[in-house]
Design an enzyme around this catalytic site. Sequence first.
Site, mmCIF file in Angstrom:
data_model
loop_
_atom_site.group_PDB
_atom_site.id
_atom_site.type_symbol
_atom_site.label_atom_id
_atom_site.label_comp_id
_atom_site.label_asym_id
_atom_site.label_seq_id
_atom_site.Cartn_x
_atom_site.Cartn_y
_atom_site.Cartn_z
ATOM 1 C CE LYS A 135 -3.946 1.841 2.670
ATOM 2 N NZ LYS A 135 -4.795 1.567 3.871
ATOM 3 C CB SER A 216 -7.968 3.281 3.007
ATOM 4 O OG SER A 216 -7.309 2.572 4.020
ATOM 5 C CB SER A 240 -8.467 0.141 5.662
ATOM 6 O OG SER A 240 -9.121 1.356 5.906
#
Length: 322
Positions: A135, A216, A240
């Site tokens: 990420k 996210s 997330s």
Amino acid sequence: MKNDTKAVPGNRPLDRRKFLVAGLTAVTALPARQMGWPVPRNFSTLHPQRHGGAFELEELTLGQLGEGLRTQQWSSVRLVEIYLARVEELDRKGPTIRHMLDLNPDAARIAAEFDRERRDGRVRGPLHGIPVVLKDNIDTADGMTTTAGSLAMEGSRATRDAPLVTRLREAGAVILGKTSMSEWANFRSPHSSSGWCSRGGQGKNPYALDRSPCGSSSGTGGAIAASFAAVGVGTETDGSVTCPASHMALVGIKPTVGLISRRGIIPLSATQDTAGPMARTVTDAAILLSGLAGADPGDPATLQAPAQTDYTRFLELGALRG
């Protein structure tokens, strides 16, 4: 316990992809038509074998990739090449699912080093030579940036790896690239769109291109679902990791805070945030968790973490029977 292809007593083995196709058709497409709702564009556009071709690494597990490396079916360099071609085909072109923000310019060189180690008889473990995605809020001291998806941070490069990245490199993982995310972990507006960031635009759910990828860590989930890599690392405050996993047929684990170092990660909550593995099977998630977990003197929350643990030891194939 694994969630990949397995034998069902009295039946032929259950193929995960066919099961998901059938499930989506049964519970999404047909009711939508019957009720007059628009039918989503589904993942058939992402899977050339449904149109006569085949993607050789589609949905392969860490075990399958490791066996292919062992038998020289592929080299680690070749895996990097195949996955990067997949990114070019589907993320940059075609359906433009928008889940990769940065690609590691050193990935092929690093993969070649791990190939040499393997030829010399040194194999670091199940992640040796395996491409992994991260990420975009996780620091890497290399040619990639760390921006939390924001144009305000464009061009920002970390001076040191996050400890979890150091652990992955030591385990032999090849960091393939940085994945898109909901900008600032979706902490920018009460009306923000899940999976959107100013650097990459709106990420798409590979299974239904007009549906939310959720959470996210949507970029990591979308990248794995589209077979840009077998496993990846997301981060979670509240949903997330687990939300994109649930929306894109993956396994996501939010570990107890303190199991994985939080240093080098652009935060949202000082008390809730933690990185976590995302994969297609429970086994792969456990393997990646084993590579991520461990104490970090710079993160007090980790100082009571257990010594290095192989979490695959706790898997039980029949755990859900009955």
